[in-house]
Design a protein around this motif. Structure first.
Motif, mmCIF file in Angstrom:
data_model
loop_
_atom_site.group_PDB
_atom_site.id
_atom_site.type_symbol
_atom_site.label_atom_id
_atom_site.label_comp_id
_atom_site.label_asym_id
_atom_site.label_seq_id
_atom_site.Cartn_x
_atom_site.Cartn_y
_atom_site.Cartn_z
ATOM 1 N N PRO A 177 1.081 -1.321 0.016
ATOM 2 C CA PRO A 177 -0.063 -0.104 0.055
ATOM 3 C C PRO A 177 0.853 1.454 -0.175
ATOM 4 C CG PRO A 177 -0.905 -1.692 1.787
ATOM 5 C CD PRO A 177 0.573 -2.206 1.044
ATOM 6 N N PHE A 210 -2.169 3.799 4.056
ATOM 7 C CA PHE A 210 -3.151 2.917 4.834
ATOM 8 C C PHE A 210 -3.631 3.716 5.991
ATOM 9 C CE2 PHE A 210 -3.562 0.335 8.719
ATOM 10 C CZ PHE A 210 -4.220 -0.848 8.195
ATOM 11 N N VAL A 238 -7.433 1.327 2.192
ATOM 12 C CA VAL A 238 -5.979 0.471 1.499
ATOM 13 C C VAL A 238 -6.114 1.113 -0.004
ATOM 14 C CG1 VAL A 238 -4.261 -1.146 1.063
ATOM 15 C CG2 VAL A 238 -5.740 -1.252 3.134
ATOM 16 N N ALA A 293 -0.323 -1.598 7.793
ATOM 17 C CA ALA A 293 -0.130 -1.558 6.086
ATOM 18 C C ALA A 293 0.719 -2.969 5.735
ATOM 19 C CB ALA A 293 0.846 -0.389 5.839
#
Length: 739
Positions: free
Chosen positions: A165, A168, A178, A279
Motif C-alpha cells: 500500500p 493505509f 488501503v 499496512a
C-alpha cells in the motif's frame, strides 16, 4: 486449423502460470558467466526467460544482442547441449553451428538434430566483430521443448508482482482503508490474527467517491464486496472474488483454475476487524505477462505529457494479464483493432513480441464481425514483420490473410463493399456461423439513435459519419491492406502476384481520390452517394498516405476544425495523419489537452489505466482498463521522436524527431537488437540530439535540410546534400542543428 485455438491457448497459459516467477527474479535465467565482450539478452522464439515456458517450435529461432564493444557482427557460433555440464564445457552434443559468416543476430533458425519433446536443452553463442575479433561465449540459457501445436508461437510466461500500500489509514476502530497506488488485474492477500471465528467485510474497487470506494459505479467500473471468514487456525487470507458472468463466457479468454479470480482494483476497505491491522499486512497480487520496466522510458519538459506517457505505458503492462490482447475486463475478448493498437504500444514499451504473435494466430480462427476489424489483421502481421523481421507467420497464413484484405469484395474500379460478402466468403474469413455478416462501424461507440444510450454527443464518436455501401474509411484501410499484401508477396518471391497486387493498390488509391474526394470543398466525403465529410474519412486517407500532395493542406485544415471528434481508438489514426502532414504543434496540443476528450481527463477522474472512452458520458458502459485508449504509448516513440524500423527487424532504424515546442526530452525505445537511447535539448537557437544506437544496427536521422539551418554530427559539418538524411553509427552520436 484442426484444433481449437482456445484449447491450445488455455493449456499454454496453465503451464506458464504454473511457472510464475517474481519480477525480482528476472535476472536468474542465465546459468553461466560471461564478460562485456560476449553477446547478451539471449532469447528463443522471442522469449527472454525460456526456462519458464515450453518452446513449441521444434526448429526454434535464436536471437541475441551484440555487445556495444563489438560495434557490429561479422560471424557467430551457436552451441546447444543436453546438459548444463556439457554447455559449460563447450561440449555441443546437440548442435554446433560452427563459425557462420553472417551479420544476422536475430531469427537464427535451429539446424541440428531433431529436438525431443519433454527434453531440456542449453545454448550459448559467441560472435566475431567487424574487425574479426572473437568474443567469449555468452551466458548459457536453458529451454524446454514442448509439444508442437497447430499454432507456431510459443507463449511467454506470466509474473505476479507484490504491491504494498502507498496509503493505509484507519477510518474507525474496526475499519481501515488501503490504496495500492494503481489499479491492477489482481487479487489481495492479507494477514490477520483472531482469537475467535468471525467474518470480515472487504470492499475492493477502481473508483472513489469522496474518501470511500464507490459502491455503485457507472458502466463497467469495477467494485465488489467480499465476505472473508476468519478463524484462529488461519493467519493468511486471499480474497474469494466472484467471477463475472460476462467475462467468463465461452468466448472469453479463460485463465487457469489454479489462478485466483482477478479483478481490476486499486482500493480496498476492510470492515469488522476487531484486532489490529497494519499496512504491511496487505499485498496486492498484480498478475501480468512477462515484463521488464527498464526497457522503455520517456520524459520531457512538458509535465502533462510525462503523466500521459506514464499512464499509457502502465496501461499496456496492466492489461497483459490474459496472455493475448483482450478488450478490457467487461468481455475479456480479443478484437482485432483493439489488439493492433495494443501491439504497437507493447512494442514501444517492452521488448515483447510473442504475445502479439499469439494474438495474431488467435484471430486466424476467431474473427470478429466489424468490417474494419478484419482489415486490421494485415496491419498486425505487418507490425510483427517490421519489428521482428520474422516471416514465419506470413509464410503460414498468406493465403488466409489475402481473404482478410477483403479484395474479393471489390467491384470493377477496385473499391470494396461489405455488402458483397457471401456466406461462403465469411467462411473463408474464419467465421463458423453461416449467418455471420460483416458490419461497417467506422468508430465506437455509434450514434445515440443506434444504441439507446444517453450520450454527450448524439452522433457518438463518428462525427456524424454517413454510411454508404462504398465507405471511405473501409476503402482507405483496404488500400493499406493491399500495400501490405503486395509487400508480403514480394517477401515470398511471388513476383507476378506482387505485380498484380501493386497495380490493384494503385487502382484503388486512384478510385478513392477520383470518387470519394470532393474537389469543390477539398475534403473526402464519407462514401459514394453522400456529400457529408467526417473527420474519420479524412484522417484515414491522410494516415495511409492516400492524399495527393496538393490536397494535404485543405484536408488538414478541415480536420483541425473537428478537433478530437473521434474515439480513443480513432485517435491512433488522427495523430498518425497529423504527424504525416507535419502538424507537430497541433498534435502536441491534442496529446496534452486537459478537456474532457483527452488523456489527461482520464488522470483527472482518477483512473490509473486508460479508459475505453474519453469519459463515461461518451460511453455509459465503458470500463477503466482498456489498452486501446493508450495511443500515446506508441505515438510518442514512433512519431514525436520518430523512432521506427525502416527495414524489417530493425536492421536499419529511422529516427525522424518532430519534437515541436518541447524544450527537452529523453527516451529509451526497445528493439529486438537492443534499446535506442536519445536525448534532446533546445538551448536558444541550438537543438542538440544525443542518440545512442545499439551494436549491429544501422540508423538514419532525418532533418529539414531546406530551412537554412547548419548541421553537425560529432562536431563535423553536414551540408544536407543527401536530402536531410544522415547515417548514424552504433554507439553515441551527437547532432546539433543551429538556426
Amino acid at each position: 486449423m484442426k484444433k481449437p485455438f482456445l484449447g491450445v491457448l488455455y493449456s499454454a497459459i496453465l503451464i506458464f502460470f504454473m511457472a510464475i516467477v517474481s519480477c525480482k527474479q528476472v535476472g536468474q535465467a542465465q546459468v553461466s558467466v560471461s564478460d562485456a565482450s560476449s553477446p547478451k539478452n539471449l532469447s528463443i522464439e522471442y522469449i527472454r526467460q525460456p526456462q519458464n515456458v515450453l518452446i513449441v517450435d521444434n526448429n526454434p529461432e535464436f536471437s541475441w544482442e551484440v555487445p556495444s564493444v563489438a560495434i557490429s557482427q561479422s560471424a557467430y557460433q551457436i552451441l546447444i547441449a543436453s546438459s548444463n555440464e556439457n554447455i559449460e564445457n563447450d561440449k555441443a552434443d546437440i548442435w554446433d553451428s560452427s563459425k557462420v559468416l553472417s551479420d544476422q543476430s536475430v531469427n537464427i533458425e535451429y539446424k541440428g538434430q531433431l529436438l525431443k519433446v519433454g527434453n531440456t536443452y542449453y545454448w550459448k553463442v559467441k560472435i566475431w566483430d567487424n574487425e574479426g575479433k572473437e568474443s567469449s561465449f555468452s551466458k548459457a540459457q536453458k529451454f524446454n521443448l514442448g509439444e508442437e501445436k497447430d499454432i507456431i508461437t510459443s507463449a511467454n510466461n506470466f509474473q505476479v508482482e507484490t504491491i504494498a500500500p502507498i496509503v493505509f489509514k484507519k477510518t474507525n476502530d474496526t475499519t481501515c482503508f488501503v490504496d495500492f497506488g494503481k489499479a491492477a488485474f489482481a487479487n489481495m492477500e492479507f494477514k490477520y490474527k483472531t482469537d475467535v471465528s468471525d467474518t470480515l467485510i472487504v470492499h475492493i474497487g477502481e473508483q472513489l467517491v469522496g474518501n470511500r470506494i464507490n459502491r455503485k459505479p457507472k458502466g463497467t467500473i469495477r467494485y465488489q464486496k467480499i465476505k472473508v471468514p476468519v478463524s484462529p487456525k488461519q493467519t493468511k487470507y486471499i480474497l474469494n472474488i466472484k467471477p463475472d458472468k460476462r467475462n467468463t463466457k465461452p468466448v472469453a479468454i479463460k485463465l487457469p483454475d489454479s489462478i485466483p479470480v482477478l479483478l481490476p482494483f486499486r482500493y480496498a476497505e476492510i470492515e469488522g476487524a476487531n484486532n489490529e491491522l497494519k499496512a504491511q499486512d496487505f499485498t496486492q497480487l498484480f498478475y501480468h505477462s512477462y515484463w521488464e520496466d527498464d526497457t522503455s522510458y520517456f520524459t520531457s519538459s512538458d509535465t502533462i505529457l510525462n503523466q500521459i506517457w506514464d499512464l499509457c505505458k502502465y496501461s499496456i503492462k496492466a492489461t497483459t494479464f490474459a496472455g493475448v490482447y483482450v478488450d478490457g475486463d467487461r468481455e475479456r475478448i480479443p478484437y482485432e483493432a483493439d489488439a493492433y493498437l495494443n501491439q504497437l504500444s507493447h512494442y514501444t514499451t517492452d521488448r515483447e513480441y510473442a504475445m502479439a504473435r499469439q494474438t495474431i494466430e488467435y484471430f486466424m480462427e476467431h474473427p470478429t464481425w466489424p468490417t474494419e476489424w478484419q482489415l486490421h489483421v494485415a496491419l498486425m502481421f505487418h507490425a510483427d514483420y517490421m519489428y521482428t523481421g520474422n516471416t514465419e507467420l506470413i509464410e503460414k497464413y498468406y493465403a488466409e490473410l489475402k481473404h482478410k484484405t477483403l479484395m474479393e469484395l471489390r467491384r470493377e474500379d477496385g473499391l470494396i463493399s461489405s455488402e458483397n460478402a457471401t456466406p461462403e466468403f465469411m467462411e473463408k474469413l474464419g467465421f463458423k456461423n453461416p449467418k455471420a455478416k460483416l458490419k461497417d462501424i467506422v468508430d465506437w461507440p455509434p450514434a445515440q439513435k443506434d444504441t439507446g444510450w444517453k450520450l454527450a454527443t448524439e452522433e457518438g464518436e463518428r462525427d456524424g459519419f454517413v454510411f454508404k455501401p462504398i465507405n471511405t474509411v473501409i476503402n482507405c484501410l483496404y488500400y493499406k491492406n493491399l500495400e501490405i499484401i503486395t509487400e508480403f508477396a514480394e517477401v515470398l518471391n511471388k513476383d507476378e502476384e506482387a505485380k498484380q497486387l501493386k497495380q490493384l493498390a494503385l487502382k484503388v488509391r486512384q478510385a478513392i481520390n477520383d470518387k470519394l474526394f470532393d474537389k469543390d470543398t477539398g475534403v473526402y466525403i464519407d462514401g459514394e452517394g453522400t456529400n457529408h465529410a467526417s473527420l474519420h474519412s479524412n484522417m484515414m486517407a491522410l494516415a495511409f498516405n492516400i492524399v495527393p500532395k496538393d490536397n494535404i493542406e485543405s484536408v488538414v485544415n478541415f480536420m483541425k476544425t473537428r478537433g478530437m471528434a473521434c474515439s480513443v481508438y480513432g485517435s491512433q489514426y488522427l495523430l498518425e495523419a497529423l504527424y504525416n502532414a507535419g502538424e507537430v504543434d497541433y498534435v502536441l496540443d491534442l496529446m496534452t489537452a486537459t478537456h474532457d476528450r483527452s488523456w489527461y481527463n482520464m488522470i483527472k477522474i482518477g483512473s490509473t489505466i486508460t479508459l475505453e472512452a474519453w469519459d463515461m458520458k461518451y460511453k455509459p458502459n465503458a470500463d477503466w482498463n482498456h489498452a486501446w485508449g493508450a495511443t500515446p504509448a506508441n505515438i510518442i516513440p514512433r512519431y514525436l521522436w520518430g523512432i521506427q524500423p525502416k527495414t524489417p527487424g530493425y536492421e536499419i532504424a529511422m529516427i525522424n524527431p518532430q519534437i515541436s515546442s518541447l524544450k527537452s526530452s529523453s527516451i529509451v525505445v526497445p528493439t529486438i537488437r537492443g534499446v535506442i537511447k536519445a536525448n534532446y535539448v533546445l538551448d536558444g537557437d541550438i537543438k542538440t540530439y544525443v542518440i545512442k544506437i545499439p551494436a549491429n544496427m544501422k540508423a538514419e536521422f532525418c532533418f529539414d535540410s531546406n530551412n537554412g539551418s547548419s548541421f553537425t554530427i560529432n562536431n563535423k559539418s553536414f551540408n544536407g546534400e543527401k536530402g536531410g538524411i544522415v547515417k548514424l553509427a552504433p554507439g553515441e552520436n551527437v547532432l546539433k542543428i543551429i538556426k
